[in-house]
Every structure is written in C-alpha cells, then in structure tokens.
Motif scaffolding. Structure first.
Motif, short mmCIF file in Angstrom:
data_model
loop_
_atom_site.label_atom_id
_atom_site.label_comp_id
_atom_site.label_asym_id
_atom_site.label_seq_id
_atom_site.Cartn_x
_atom_site.Cartn_y
_atom_site.Cartn_z
N CYS A 1 -10.41 14.13 9.81
CA CYS A 1 -9.88 12.76 9.90
C CYS A 1 -11.01 11.75 9.90
CB CYS A 1 -9.04 12.59 11.16
SG CYS A 1 -7.46 13.39 11.06
N LEU A 2 -12.05 12.04 10.67
CA LEU A 2 -13.17 11.09 10.74
C LEU A 2 -13.85 10.96 9.38
CD1 LEU A 2 -15.03 9.28 12.45
CD2 LEU A 2 -16.48 11.28 12.79
N ILE A 3 -14.21 12.11 8.80
CA ILE A 3 -14.93 12.08 7.52
C ILE A 3 -14.01 11.53 6.43
CG2 ILE A 3 -16.07 13.51 5.78
CD1 ILE A 3 -16.88 15.37 8.16
N GLY A 4 -12.77 11.96 6.44
CA GLY A 4 -11.81 11.48 5.44
C GLY A 4 -11.63 9.97 5.53
N MET A 5 -11.54 9.47 6.78
CA MET A 5 -11.37 8.02 6.97
C MET A 5 -12.58 7.28 6.41
SD MET A 5 -12.53 5.38 9.04
CE MET A 5 -13.23 6.11 10.51
N LEU A 6 -13.79 7.79 6.70
CA LEU A 6 -15.00 7.12 6.22
C LEU A 6 -15.04 7.13 4.69
CD1 LEU A 6 -17.64 8.47 8.77
CD2 LEU A 6 -16.69 6.17 8.63
N VAL A 7 -14.74 8.29 4.09
CA VAL A 7 -14.81 8.39 2.63
C VAL A 7 -13.78 7.48 1.98
CG1 VAL A 7 -14.43 9.95 0.68
CG2 VAL A 7 -15.81 10.70 2.62
N LEU B 1 0.85 -1.20 0.00
CA LEU B 1 0.00 0.00 0.00
C LEU B 1 0.88 1.25 0.00
CD1 LEU B 1 -2.68 -0.94 2.67
CD2 LEU B 1 -2.89 -1.01 0.20
N GLY B 2 0.41 2.29 -0.65
CA GLY B 2 1.17 3.54 -0.68
C GLY B 2 0.91 4.37 0.56
N ASP B 3 1.48 5.54 0.59
CA ASP B 3 1.27 6.47 1.68
C ASP B 3 -0.19 6.92 1.68
OD1 ASP B 3 1.94 7.99 3.79
OD2 ASP B 3 2.95 9.57 2.65
N SER B 4 -0.79 6.92 2.87
CA SER B 4 -2.20 7.30 2.95
C SER B 4 -2.38 8.79 2.65
CB SER B 4 -2.72 6.99 4.36
OG SER B 4 -3.97 7.58 4.55
N ARG B 5 -3.52 9.11 2.08
CA ARG B 5 -3.80 10.53 1.81
C ARG B 5 -4.33 11.25 3.05
NH1 ARG B 5 -7.59 9.41 -3.13
NH2 ARG B 5 -7.57 7.41 -2.07
N MET B 6 -4.51 10.49 4.14
CA MET B 6 -5.09 11.09 5.35
C MET B 6 -4.27 12.27 5.87
SD MET B 6 -7.93 10.14 6.29
CE MET B 6 -7.92 11.00 7.85
N GLY B 7 -2.94 12.18 5.75
CA GLY B 7 -2.08 13.25 6.25
C GLY B 7 -2.42 14.59 5.62
N TRP B 8 -2.62 14.57 4.31
CA TRP B 8 -2.94 15.82 3.61
C TRP B 8 -4.31 16.33 4.00
CZ3 TRP B 8 0.79 18.46 1.58
CH2 TRP B 8 1.94 17.80 1.15
N ILE B 9 -5.26 15.39 4.15
CA ILE B 9 -6.61 15.80 4.56
C ILE B 9 -6.53 16.47 5.94
CG2 ILE B 9 -8.90 14.95 5.20
CD1 ILE B 9 -8.51 12.74 3.10
N ALA B 10 -5.75 15.84 6.84
CA ALA B 10 -5.62 16.40 8.19
C ALA B 10 -4.97 17.77 8.15
CB ALA B 10 -4.80 15.45 9.07
N LEU B 11 -3.93 17.91 7.33
CA LEU B 11 -3.22 19.19 7.25
C LEU B 11 -4.15 20.31 6.77
CD1 LEU B 11 -0.51 20.75 7.45
CD2 LEU B 11 -0.15 20.18 5.05
N PRO C 1 -20.19 5.20 5.10
CA PRO C 1 -20.92 4.01 5.53
C PRO C 1 -21.61 3.31 4.35
CG PRO C 1 -22.18 5.97 6.03
CD PRO C 1 -20.91 6.43 5.39
N ARG C 2 -21.85 2.04 4.47
CA ARG C 2 -22.55 1.29 3.43
C ARG C 2 -23.41 0.23 4.09
NH1 ARG C 2 -17.76 -0.80 -0.03
NH2 ARG C 2 -19.41 -1.70 -1.26
N TRP C 3 -24.47 -0.16 3.37
CA TRP C 3 -25.42 -1.11 3.96
C TRP C 3 -24.98 -2.55 3.73
CZ3 TRP C 3 -28.26 1.54 7.00
CH2 TRP C 3 -28.69 2.83 6.63
#
Lengths: 184, 399
Positions: A120-126, A57-67, A131-133
């Motif tokens: 972070c929360l919304i980014g993680m979910l997306v 896996l590559g580097d997560s994009r979460m860091g940029w979303i958090a920044l 969410p999905r059924w």
C-alpha cells in the motif's frame, strides 16, 4: 554549442485557477469533468468529501495492489514455514505432525499484513508519482496558499483538450480567480 | 425535511404466513417430543439459540450505535430496535427448555451432581437455584433494556426531542456492561453447560461473535425487504447497505479469529479436559462439519464479501447474508448437538419443527411490531445526516 539557461524556452505546464471555498471548487470540478478533461487536479488544504466523484475519478488500483501483496505475504509466510519444517530442518515439536498447519496460521497472517502495508505504501507513492524533488506548480507564488486557505484547479497542458485560450476561458466561466499560466 | 416528514405508510407483509408456520411448527414439535425427547430438546435449543442470537445481536447493534453517536445507521436502526424487543417473547419460548430439566442440562441429574467429581467441584456455580436466578436475571435485564430503547425511540418519533438521544446514549453505556455479562453467561449456562466437564473462557465471545454476524444478516435482509416494499432508495440507501456489509464482513472475520484462537490454544496445549470438546466434534459426521466451518463460514464469505461491488449490490449482498445466516445455524448446531448425538449429526423432523415454531412466532411478532409504528426513527436528530450519508465510494449509481 553549450546551452545556457536563457536558451531554454519555458514550457507551459498548465493553467491554474483559484476558488473561494470548497463548495465552489467542488462545483467547478464537476464542470471541468463534464468538459471531458482528463489531466487535471484539484488542490485543497484538506480532503473535500466527494471530490473524487466530482472529478470523475475511477476506482483506484490500490485495492488490487493490496490484494496481491496480501496473497504474496500469505503464501510466502506459509511456504517458508512449510519448507523449513518439511525439508530444510524437520523437527518434531510438541508431538505435532511435521506439517502442523494450524500452528502456521499466525505466521501466515503476519507477513500477509506486513506485505499489504508495504504494498500500500509503495503503491501509493508510485501511483502519486512520488517521491519527487520538484513540481512545476511550485513556481506559482499564489499556489502556496494550497496548504493554507486556497482551493485550486490546475488543468495541465498535456491534456488533449487543452488549449491556452479556451481552457483559461473555461476556468474564468466557472468562477476561477487569479488565473495564471504556470510554466515548467 | 419540511415537505416530507418521513412517515412511511407501507407495511411489511408476511405476518400471517409466519404465524401459520409457527402454529404448524408447534404441532410438529409436540409430535417430535412424543417420538423422542432427546431429539426434540437438542433441536429446540439449537433453533432457540439461533433466534435468540438475532435478538441479542440486534440489541448489541442498537446500543453500540448510541454509544458511537452514529448517524449513518439511523434509518435502519428501527429494525434492530424492534427485533431486540423480541427478547421478552424469547423468555416465553424458553419455557420448554427450562421444563426439559436434566434432559437438556445433564448436570441437573441428582445422581450426577452427587457422584461426578468435576460437577461436584463446580457446585458453587452449577446448582439449580443459582442457575434459575441467573436465567431470570438475563431475561429480566434484556427485557428492560430492549423495551427501553424501542419505546424511547418511538416516543421520539412524535416528540422529536433531541434530549432523548442524549439519554439513550447514557443508558447505552450501562446496557453494554449488562449485555456483555448476560450474553456471555447465558452461553456458559445453556450451551457450554451441556457438557459440564468442559470449559473455555472464550466460549462467551464465540457465541457473541456469531450473534453479531447473524444480526447483520438479519438487518441487511430486512432492510432490503423494506427498501423494496417502500421503494424509498433515498431512505434505505445503498451506502447503508455497503456499510452494514463492511461490518458483516468485519464481524465474520472476528468470529473466525475467536473460533480459531479457541481451537488453537486447546490444540497446542493438548490437555485432556480441554481437548474433549474437539474430540466429540471429530466423531462421525461431526468431523465433516468441523472441517467445513472454516471454509464455508470464513473463507468463501471472506472472498465473496471483499469487493465493494458485491456489498453495494443489494441482491448479491442478500445472497451472502442468507449463506452466512445458514452457516451461523450450522455453527450453533455444531456447538449444541454433539452433546445429544455423539455418533454424528442427524438433521430431522425435530429440527425442522423447531425452526418453524420458533422462527414463525419470532418473525410474526417482529413484523407485527415493526408495522405498528413508523418504519424509521423519524424523530432522531441525526436523521438528516443519515439521509445525506455518503461513504465516499465513487460510483455512477443513481441513488
């Protein structure tokens, strides 16, 4: 003509294989990675240390979303106070200047933290597609063990390298058991 | 583990150069003392506090690793143990400051003690007898504890006895209490005490926060030198540097938090006996340093050290450490020297002489001691965990 349930042809979602231990699934993941598969996942009841490296896996994009969330919060917090004190309702407090920027630091900091938490929360979910059924893997009875003692690799049909026979053979070769084709 | 007992035979060089720098600095110190006593004491105390902070900060690092039973830091801990054990030598290097008497601490002046109302009221704490008793206690306790950790750890190199690790964990709890009080009161006595009218309960924490930042800079730079010298990337691993970098980043934010909190409360309350500290530091060129520190000590390193790409690149991380160590020196300069030079900063011969003298001897003693035993605590029961330590970042680096 209206479609009935029996008319809908099941679509192959992917091939699922079970592994005996975290170690087995770790080494199997390395081999799947080296074959060049991209659309696949490892399922385990608990986090396996280093599995992200084994999966390539590559580097997560979460860091940029958090920044960017943090910067939006900081600038928003500071801007709000600045606008209020300078333009909307200028009031001299404690003999300080109208723009007492040290006093703005706590409220600049707090939305920075708050927005980062939201981001972070919304980014993680997306990023996780939540969410999905429903998820196709839930059709597999055996897969329920993923939250107990089962370690799984599922290679999805949307992967360009996917071919039902070859992918199944690969999973067999790397030690997968209870191999099944999961239909959506 | 069987084919390699982790004996490192390489030695860190540079000892004679630092000894030479120390001797040269000592001569220059004498020259600057002859020229201007006030300049000399201001500079000497600044340089002393800088190197003292490296040692006390390292002492902090060592006992925290034992308290947390941490495995990640085992191989780099020997550096901190050794530099903390410089504390007994620091007691000797402190003698000139003690001999300085009222040239260093103005309240030691008999006239001031008798006639200055505020100093008179603080007589219960600010009196020479108690001052020297406290001083002896600080250095005495630091000597006992820092030598204990170094010697026990070295003993374990030979005996491989895990019981020593348990024992050090217990002593570490006592060391934490001793350290917190001694370093706080040292900062009160010898830095805050330079201006006996002013007080801040945050001051000890501020000095502590700076000392830990400095300690991580020293640890990272020395470990980088050891990694280069020994070529053992499997022992001084990128993951260790990454984590030390994270802690450096975190403690630098902590320094900012403490510094800002101290400023913020004083600024907001605006009470004369508290604001005089910042009043003095708003005069002349001191104002420039006061405004520079938040940017250069916090904002720039904050953004620079944020990315893991920087923290995993030893050269880039070392650049950050040199930068931050320089800022820590300027921070101490800004704490100490406005009490001697009210009009503004003037960096001169006495400052260079003091850095050379104290730094030269400090590093010479450190290197000599580091080279006299194995470079890593090879008997630590957590060594194996440390050598396979992986902090979970996905990279394509070859370890």
């Amino acid at each position: 003509m209206e479609k009935t349930i029996s008319d809908v042809k099941p679509k192959v979602f992917g091939v699922l294989a079970q592994f005996a231990s975290p170690k087995d699934v770790y080494h199997a993941a390395e081999k799947v990675r080296d074959k060049g598969y991209k659309k696949w996942d490892v399922h385990s009841p608990f986090p396996i240390h280093g599995i992200d490296g084994a999966m390539g896996l590559g580097d997560s994009r979460m860091g940029w979303i958090a920044l960017f969330s943090a910067m939006a919060g900081c600038f928003g917090g500071f801007g709000l106070q600045y606008w209020i004190n300078m333009f909307a309702q200028p009031v001299v407090i404690g003999g300080k200047p109208l723009n007492p920027y040290p006093a703005f630091v706590p409220v600049t900091f707090e939305p920075g933290i708050l927005f980062t938490a939201f981001g972070c929360l919304i980014g993680m979910l997306v990023l996780n597609g939540l969410p999905r059924w429903y998820h196709a893997l839930f059709t597999s009875k055996n897969f329920k063990k993923f939250s107990d003692d089962g370690f799984f690799i599922c290679i999805e049909a949307r992967d360009p390298r996917f071919s039902l026979n070859e992918t199944r053979k690969l999973l067999e070769d790397i030690g997968g058991r209870n191999i099944e084709v999961v239909e959506d | 583990m069987s084919k390699d007992n982790y004996r490192l035979n390489d030695k860190l060089g540079g000892g004679p150069i630092f000894l030479g720098a120390g001797v040269l600095g000592a001569v220059l110190c004498v020259v600057s003392f002859m020229q201007n006593r006030k300049d000399f004491f201001a500079s000497y105390l600044t340089a002393f506090c800088f190197f003292l902070a490296i040692s006390t900060g390292s002492f902090f690092f060592v006992f925290v690793q034992h308290l947390a039973r941490s495995a990640w830091s085992v191989t780099i801990r020997r550096v901190s143990e050794t530099v903390a054990a410089n504390l007994p030598w620091m007691a000797l290097l402190f003698i000139p400051v003690v001999l300085g008497g009222k040239d260093v601490l103005p309240w030691l002046d008999k006239n001031m003690m008798a006639n200055d109302a505020l100093v008179h009221m603080k007589h219960g704490y600010l009196n020479p007898t108690f001052l020297y008793i406290r001083l002896a206690a600080y250095f005495g306790l630091w000597t006992v504890f820092s030598l204990y950790f170094l010697r026990t750890s070295r003993k374990q190199d030979e005996s491989k006895d895990p019981a020593l690790t348990t024992q050090m964990g217990k002593v570490a709890a006592g060391a934490a209490a001793v350290f917190a009080l001694s370093q706080t009161f040292f900062a009160f006595d010898w830095i805050m005490g330079l201006d006996p009218h002013w007080f801040s309960t945050m001051f000890g924490v501020y000095f502590f926060a700076g000392s830990v930042v400095l300690q991580y800079c020293f640890l990272i730079l020395t470990s980088a030198a050891l990694r280069r010298k020994t070529g053992r990337k499997d022992i001084f691993r990128t993951d260790h540097f990454h984590d030390a970098g994270k802690l450096l980043f975190g403690h630098n934010v902590f320094w900012t938090y403490i510094g800002f909190s101290q400023f913020f409360l004083i600024w907001y309350a605006n009470m004369p006996e508290e604001t005089l500290f910042f009043q003095h530091r708003a005069a002349g060129s001191w104002k420039f340093i006061s405004l520079m520190l938040p940017w250069c000590h916090f904002a720039i390193p904050f953004l620079y050290l944020m990315s893991w790409h920087v923290k995993r690149n030893i050269v880039a991380l070392s650049v950050g450490c040199v930068w931050l160590a320089t800022m820590c020196y300027i921070d101490l300069y800004w704490l100490i020297q406005p009490n001697f030079h009210q009009a503004g900063a003037h960096f001169g011969l006495s400052d260079i002489a003091s850095i050379l003298a104290i730094g030269g001897f400090f590093l010479f003693l450190f290197i000599r001691r580091l080279n006299s035993a194995n470079l890593i605590p090879s008997g630590d029961p957590r060594l194996a965990d440390c050598l396979t330590y992986d902090n979970g970042v996905i990279t394509n680096e070859q370890h």
